[in-house]
Write a protein that holds these residues in place. Structure first.
Motif, PDB file in Angstrom:
ATOM      1  N   ARG A 240      44.951  35.291  46.858  1.00  0.00           N
ATOM      2  CA  ARG A 240      43.921  34.663  46.253  1.00  0.00           C
ATOM      3  C   ARG A 240      42.648  35.117  46.658  1.00  0.00           C
ATOM      4  N   GLU A 241      42.279  35.670  47.922  1.00  0.00           N
ATOM      5  CA  GLU A 241      41.192  36.007  48.488  1.00  0.00           C
ATOM      6  C   GLU A 241      40.887  37.340  47.797  1.00  0.00           C
ATOM      7  N   ASP A 244      40.143  36.937  44.105  1.00  0.00           N
ATOM      8  CA  ASP A 244      38.572  36.364  43.979  1.00  0.00           C
ATOM      9  C   ASP A 244      37.488  37.199  44.246  1.00  0.00           C
ATOM     10  N   ASN A 245      37.750  38.162  45.616  1.00  0.00           N
ATOM     11  CA  ASN A 245      36.380  38.962  45.776  1.00  0.00           C
ATOM     12  C   ASN A 245      36.613  40.337  44.812  1.00  0.00           C
TER      13      ASN A 245
END
Length: 512
Positions: A240-241, A244-245
Motif C-alpha cells: 500500500r505505502e 501510494d508514494n
C-alpha cells in the motif's frame, strides 16, 4: 387497531431493515389481503400510530375508503356507501360525495386472503433484501474479501461461501476459480477475489412432468482464488505505502494458477528499485503473498518500454544472451539462450515461456545459438533464391515481376509452445488454417486452453461467436444417452449430474 410492535422489531432485527422498510412490507401485506378479499386495493389505506400510553408501541390500522352516494346511485359495494349507512356510522353531518374511512379488522379476512398477504410480504421482503445485498456486494466487486466455506456442491465441486450476507445469499467459489495447488475443507476461512456480482438472474428448473420453467433467484456472487487479479490485490495489500508514494507501479501480471505467476513492476522514482521494493527485505513481502496462494512461485521482474529488454527480463529465472525481433509488426521475437538454460527458459510444460508471452504480449520462441543460426541460414537461403527471380533481365525478354517468396517460420515443438503431453493441440481437431492462426495469435494452442475461457472472454480476445461455435463443434464428445442430456438453452450435451451448463452457463434444478 393491531399492535404489531414485536413483529416489526423482529423483522428489523432479522432482515436488517429500517422501520420505514418494515412499514412498507406490512402495508403491502395488508393491501394484498384486502385485494384478495375485495378484488381491488385502490381504496385501501394503512396507517401507523404510536400508543398514547407507551410511545414505543406501534399500532396499525387498516381502512376502507368509501364515497357516500344516494341510495338509488349505490352500485359499488367495495368503494361506495349509501347515505343512510354513512349517517349511522359518522353522524348527521355526512353528505353525499364525502369519503368515509371505515376501519377493518384483517383478522376477519378469509384464510386465502391471509395467505396471499403472507406470500406478498415474503416476496417484498426478499426483494428488499436482495436489493440491499446486491448494492452492498456490488461495492465489493474486484476487491478482496474473507469468507467461510459452508458447503461443497458435489455435482460441480463448487463451494458455497458465507461472506456475511447470511445463509440465503451464499457466494459461489467455482471450480474454475480454485487453484489446483490448494485443497479446501469445510469451515476454512479464506480470502477471495470478488470476480462478479449479478442481480437476481433466472434459472431453469424442471417440474414433475419434465417441462422446463424459469425460476427467479437472488443475488449471485462469484469468487475466485485462481485469477491474476487475486494475486494483484494480494500484492497491492502488501505494498500500500510503496504504491501510494510511487515507489512501485504494477504494469502487468501473468498467471497459471497453482504453478507460477510473473509480475512486471516499474517505479515513478529514479532512485528506487521497484523489484526490491516489491520483494521486500529478505523477500518478506512477496513471501507473504506466496504463502497465501499455497506456495505458488512468483517472479518479480523489472518492466521496460523496450520489448527486447522486457522479454529478456520476463524469461527469468533463465539468463538470456540476446533477443532478436524477427517480425516487429507481428510482435514476434526469438530469445537466444545457452543450451543448458533452454529447459529453464521454456519451463516445465512450457509454463515459463507461456507466461512471458502473456506478460509481454509478444510471441516468443526460445532457441539456442545453434538453433538460431540454423534459422538464420535458412532465411539467408530464401533471400538469396528470391533475389535471383527479383532481378531485372536485359534483352528481348519481357521484364516480369516475380512473386515474393514468403519465409515459413520453423515449426515449434509442443514443448516449445507450452502444450503439456496430455493436452490436445488446437491443430489436431480439423480447423482451417486461418482460424488456427487466429487462435495462435491470441495465445491459444490447445483445446484445454480454449475451454479455460468462457464465451465472453474469448470474444474479448477477438474471436467471433461463429468461430467459438466452430471450435466447440470440432471437438467430438463420446456420449451415452443415459449419462448426458441436452441443455435447453444452447442445445449442447451436458453430463447428467451437472447443475450448470459448461457451454452457456445456464443453471438447472431438478425436482423429484
Amino acid at each position: 387497531m393491531i399492535d404489531l410492535t414485536n413483529d416489526i422489531r423482529e423483522m428489523m432485527a432479522q432482515k436488517d431493515m429500517s422501520i420505514r422498510e418494515v412499514k412498507s412490507i406490512i402495508t403491502d401485506m395488508l393491501k394484498s389481503a384486502y385485494k384478495r378479499k375485495f378484488g381491488t386495493d385502490e381504496n385501501a389505506e394503512v396507517k401507523f400510530y404510536t400508543s398514547n400510553k407507551d410511545k414505543s408501541r406501534i399500532l396499525v390500522e387498516m381502512l376502507s375508503k368509501k364515497t357516500v352516494v344516494e341510495e338509488e346511485d349505490y352500485f359499488r359495494e367495495v368503494t361506495e356507501i349509501p347515505l343512510d349507512e354513512a349517517i349511522e356510522l359518522a353522524g348527521d353531518e355526512v353528505e353525499v360525495g364525502d369519503i368515509l374511512e371505515i376501519p377493518l379488522n384483517p383478522k376477519t379476512f378469509e384464510y386465502s386472503a391471509v395467505q396471499s398477504a403472507k406470500q406478498r410480504g415474503q416476496q417484498v421482503s426478499k426483494e428488499m433484501t436482495d436489493d440491499k445485498t446486491y448494492n452492498k456486494a456490488k461495492t465489493m466487486e474486484n476487491t478482496l474479501i474473507k469468507g467461510e466455506l459452508k458447503k461443497l456442491m458435489k455435482n460441480t465441486n463448487d463451494w458455497l461461501v458465507d461472506i456475511g450476507f447470511g445463509e440465503e445469499n451464499l457466494a459461489v467459489f467455482t471450480l474454475r476459480g480454485q487453484s489446483p495447488r490448494e485443497t479446501y475443507e469445510l469451515g476454512d476461512n479464506l480470502r477471495f477475489f470478488v470476480e462478479k456480482v449479478d442481480r437476481g438472474d433466472e434459472i431453469l428448473t424442471k417440474d414433475k412432468s419434465g417441462k422446463t420453467k424459469k425460476k427467479k433467484r437472488g443475488v449471485k456472487i462469484s469468487l475466485t482464488r485462481s485469477s491474476k487479479e487475486f494475486v494483484k490485490c494480494l500484492v497491492e495489500r502488501q505494498l500500500r505505502e510503496e504504491i501510494d508514494n510511487g515507489s512501485v507501479v504494477i504494469k502487468a501480471i501473468a498467471r497459471q494458477a497453482g504453478i507460477r505467476t510473473k509480475i512486471a513492476v516499474d517505479t515513478k522514482k529514479s532512485d528506487t528499485d521497484p523489484v526490491g521494493a516489491t520483494v521486500g527485505k529478505g523477500g518478506c513481502k512477496i513471501q507473504s503473498v506466496m504463502n497465501e496462494i499455497g506456495g505458488e512461485k512468483i517472479d518479480v521482474i523489472r518492466y521496460n518500454e523496450d520489448p527486447i529488454v522486457l522479454i529478456a527480463n520476463a524469461l527469468t529465472p533463465a539468463p538470456v544472451q540476446r533477443v532478436v525481433e524477427m517480425d516487429p509488426s507481428k510482435k514476434y521475437a526469438v530469445a537466444i539462450v545457452d543450451d543448458k538454460d533452454q529447459g529453464l527458459a521454456i519451463g516445465q510444460g512450457g509454463v515459463n515461456v507461456r507466461l512471458a508471452k502473456t506478460l509481454c504480449d509478444w510471441m516468443i520462441d526460445v532457441k539456442t545459438k545453434t538453433q538460431f543460426n540454423e534459422m538464420s541460414e535458412t532465411q539467408m537461403i530464401h533471400e538469396a533464391v528470391g533475389s535471383l527471380f527479383n532481378g531485372d533481365f536485359i534483352g528481348d525478354e519481357v521484364e516480369e515481376e516475380q512473386p515474393m517468396v514468403e519465409e515459413k517460420k520453423p515449426e515449434l515443438t509442443n514443448e516449445e509452445i507450452g502444450i503439456d503431453p496430455d493436452e490436445t493441440p488446437i491443430t489436431d481437431i480439423g480447423l482451417d488454417d486461418k482460424l488456427v492462426k487466429k487462435l495462435h495469435d491470441v495465445d491459444i494452442w490447445s483445446i484445454q486452453e480454449f475451454f479455460d475461457y468462457d464465451d465472453e472472454e474469448l470474444k474479448d480476445r477477438g474471436l467471433t461467436e461463429e468461430e467459438i461455435d466452430t471450435v466447440k463443434n470440432s471437438v467430438t464428445i463420446e456420449t451415452d444417452s443415459e449419462e448426458f442430456f441436452e441443455c435447453p438453452v444452447c442445445h449442447q450435451m451436458v453430463p447428467s449430474d451437472s447443475n450448470v451448463c459448461p457451454h452457456c452457463g445456464a443453471e438447472f434444478e431438478f425436482e423429484e
